[in-house]
Design an enzyme around this catalytic site. Structure first.
Site, PDB file in Angstrom:
ATOM      1  N   ILE A 285       0.824  -1.216   0.000  1.00 27.41           N
ATOM      2  CA  ILE A 285       0.000   0.000   0.000  1.00 27.41           C
ATOM      3  C   ILE A 285       0.855   1.263   0.000  1.00 27.41           C
ATOM      4  O   ILE A 285       0.328   2.374   0.084  1.00 27.41           O
ATOM      5  CB  ILE A 285      -0.947   0.020   1.215  1.00 27.41           C
ATOM      6  CG1 ILE A 285      -0.169  -0.125   2.522  1.00 27.41           C
ATOM      7  CG2 ILE A 285      -2.002  -1.063   1.082  1.00 27.41           C
ATOM      8  CD1 ILE A 285      -1.026  -0.024   3.774  1.00 27.41           C
ATOM      9  N   GLY A 289      11.124   5.873   2.231  1.00 24.85           N
ATOM     10  CA  GLY A 289      12.564   5.854   2.324  1.00 24.85           C
ATOM     11  C   GLY A 289      13.112   4.731   3.188  1.00 24.85           C
ATOM     12  O   GLY A 289      14.270   4.338   3.057  1.00 24.85           O
ATOM     13  N   GLY A 291      11.407   1.663   3.547  1.00 30.45           N
ATOM     14  CA  GLY A 291      10.938   0.365   3.080  1.00 30.45           C
ATOM     15  C   GLY A 291       9.509   0.450   2.568  1.00 30.45           C
ATOM     16  O   GLY A 291       8.921   1.527   2.482  1.00 30.45           O
ATOM     17  N   THR A 293       5.334  -0.726   2.639  1.00 28.55           N
ATOM     18  CA  THR A 293       4.297  -0.976   3.640  1.00 28.55           C
ATOM     19  C   THR A 293       3.226  -1.869   3.033  1.00 28.55           C
ATOM     20  O   THR A 293       2.798  -1.668   1.886  1.00 28.55           O
ATOM     21  CB  THR A 293       3.674   0.341   4.127  1.00 28.55           C
ATOM     22  OG1 THR A 293       4.708   1.185   4.645  1.00 28.55           O
ATOM     23  CG2 THR A 293       2.651   0.089   5.214  1.00 28.55           C
ATOM     24  N   ASP A 403      11.845  13.780   7.108  1.00 26.89           N
ATOM     25  CA  ASP A 403      11.253  13.424   5.811  1.00 26.89           C
ATOM     26  C   ASP A 403       9.758  13.749   5.808  1.00 26.89           C
ATOM     27  O   ASP A 403       8.925  12.906   5.478  1.00 26.89           O
ATOM     28  CB  ASP A 403      11.491  11.946   5.509  1.00 26.89           C
ATOM     29  CG  ASP A 403      11.267  11.606   4.027  1.00 26.89           C
ATOM     30  OD1 ASP A 403      11.230  12.554   3.213  1.00 26.89           O
ATOM     31  OD2 ASP A 403      11.124  10.423   3.699  1.00 26.89           O
TER      32      ASP A 403
END
Length: 558
Positions: A285, A289, A291, A293, A403
């Site tokens: 989904i 930065g 990984g 999800t 981020d």
């Protein structure tokens, strides 16, 4: 033990022999300190600006003037700027371009040319030699620096000047507020003329020198083979010795899940992995930065978001467990809830509560009716501000996000906003700032002082928040394609300032928002967003101040 001792003996002999050959042929080690000394020799330095650059056993090149290194003593930043006397004296800037403070700058400048040996600084990210008296051609070796992110050569007398790249490409890659076409270039991997770059600095240094003789090559190859075989034998011996003792423990650790929140169903490694379709793309989904999800529906009443981390991002299990233990205490109504986590040598993932409203990036793109209602947009801006104020001022140690962007802000079905990916960057102590060896974040949202100096503070998060608010209230993206018609680096901040200066403030807002108003409140939020993105860190508000302003103009509750 005898086998291990023999291995280390042969290994030391190999390293000693090979090192002597390299030293004999090259006259010294090719480290970054040697490269800097060669670079110094190509400059004229009448005022002794580089007087600290000396070949001395007691001198560390990382302490030399203008040099910044990472933990491996590799140069990551070289800033030797002269005075920008042509643009208003020291410390002046082009509109929208951000440089470090030059208040202490004198009239000292370097002359000469840039030596091709600069290509030997393999880890360098920032190279600034602007406002000097440098001449000649810009070495093509610079374009071979794979990690170079910022190149600043303005104010010199190079033959042909600084290559001008496509304006849209630069604005997307650099992400600064505004800068002239020949000032700062982001190194492109697909740089035109790449085939013409020519030999590397190492090739230049080796010209006119003979290579290793065949017998020497044979000796090195033989020693390498012996070392490799012995290493394999040692590793195999250690592995077989420990395998029986630790195999059961390792199996148990692989399947362990640490849960922080009480839920009405047990969570095991097998249950989570199976619920994500074994991390299948059809269950993915989002990507970030840290990984990807995945949605994991364990039961109709227990749906989770599982962020699968790239194994190797952390230095080891101990670091991972320490950072996650700290995150367990970070709880706020506008932060995504951390349910639990799993960590082993082969797999690491975090388990969060699943939010059905998607992320703010998709919310802005779709611009449905709720996305154009002032009460909804104000609520989202206030929720995110509250989350950041909590991370900056109520957590000990403080947590810097680094981020902030729309895809890291999640929504539920009532338009409550939740900040995700918090705390996965380095946690800070009581210091006001921290120097890192790399820049986290996304171009377009990264604060300019962070991108230029790798120095991050909570004011870098404030800058990113200002960009998000501008995207939230307008129909523009941080680096909107429509900005390509303007100067290089023209972004949403430059555009908003231009609209205000031309008396077109209402054109900043998404269609229909200005008409439903109230206009005074909209203008106040616009000014808040622009104040969050100013150059001066002291002028940028804190997130606590941003929360106070937004609460003062809060419309009727949803």
């Amino acid at each position: 033990m005898k086998l291990l001792g023999l291995f280390f003996l042969l290994f030391n002999l190999f390293v000693f022999s090979f090192s002597r050959k390299l030293l004999t042929k090259s006259g010294g080690l090719h480290d970054d300190g040697a490269v800097l000394l060669k670079l110094k020799s190509s400059f004229s330095d009448p005022n002794g600006l580089l007087s600290s650059w000396v070949s001395d056993s007691s001198s560390n090149h990382c302490s030399w003037y203008g040099v910044t290194c990472n933990s491996d003593l590799k140069v990551v930043s070289l800033i030797l700027r002269g005075c920008d006397v042509g643009e208003g004296g020291s410390g002046s800037t082009s509109r929208g371009l951000h440089f470090p403070d030059l208040s202490s700058c004198s009239s000292r400048r370097l002359g000469g040319e840039i030596s091709p040996v600069v290509g030997g600084l393999s880890e360098i990210r920032v190279l600034s030699l602007s406002f000097n008296h440098l001449r000649g051609e810009i070495p093509k070796e610079i374009w071979g620096l794979k990690k170079l992110e910022v190149l600043d050569l303005k104010g010199n007398s190079f033959i042909g000047g600084v290559r001008v790249l496509d304006p849209l490409k630069i604005s997307k890659l650099v992400g600064f507020s505004s800068f002239s076409s020949n000032v700062v270039l982001r190194k492109l991997m697909s740089y035109e003329g790449e085939d013409d770059i020519g030999p590397s600095p190492a090739d230049d240094d080796s010209s006119g020198k003979s290579g290793l003789y065949p017998i020497e090559i044979a000796s090195i190859v033989s020693a390498s083979v012996i070392v490799f075989v012995l290493l394999v034998l040692v590793l195999f011996f250690l592995y077989t010795k420990k395998w029986k003792r630790n195999s059961q423990i390792q199996v148990d650790e692989i399947k362990e899940i640490k849960v922080f929140v009480d839920i009405d169903t047990p969570l095991t490694y097998e249950i989570i992995v199976r619920a994500t379709g074994f991390f299948s793309n059809s269950y993915c989904i989002g990507h970030g930065g840290f990984g990807s999800t995945y949605k994991a529906e364990v039961s109709p009443t227990n749906v989770f978001a599982v962020k699968r981390l790239s194994v190797g991002r952390f230095q080891g299990d101990q670091q991972f467990h320490a950072e996650i233990s700290a995150l367990e205490m970070v709880k706020h109504p506008n932060l995504v809830m951390l349910i639990g986590y799993h960590a082993s040598e082969t797999e690491m993932f975090l388990i969060y509560n699943y939010l059905s409203g998607g992320n703010l990036e998709d919310f802005i793109k779709e611009r449905t009716k709720p996305a154009m209602e002032w009460k909804v947009l104000h609520k989202i801006a206030l929720d995110v501000a509250r989350a950041l104020a909590y991370l900056h001022e109520q957590c000990s140690p403080k947590v810097l996000h680094r981020d902030i962007k729309p895809s890291n802000i999640l929504l539920d079905d009532k338009f409550n906003a939740y900040l995700s990916d918090f705390g996965l960057s380095k946690l800070l102590g009581t210091s006001q700032s921290h120097v890192t060896t790399g820049v986290a974040g996304t171009f377009g949202y990264v604060a300019p002082e962070y991108a230029m100096t790798c120095r991050v503070s909570e004011k870098a998060d404030v800058y990113s928040y200002g960009i998000v608010v501008l995207e939230l209230i307008s129909d523009k993206r941080a680096l909107d394609p429509s900005f390509s018609a303007h100067e290089n680096g023209f972004n949403i901040v430059s555009w908003a300032h231009m609209m205000l200066s031309q008396g077109k403030a209402k054109e900043v807002f998404t269609k229909g928002l200005w008409e439903t108003g109230p206009a005074d409140d909209l203008v106040q939020v616009l000014h808040l967003a622009l104040k969050c993105t100013v150059d001066s860190l002291s002028i940028r508000p804190t997130m606590k101040q941003a929360v106070k302003l937004l609460k003062r103009i809060q419309p009727n509750r949803l």
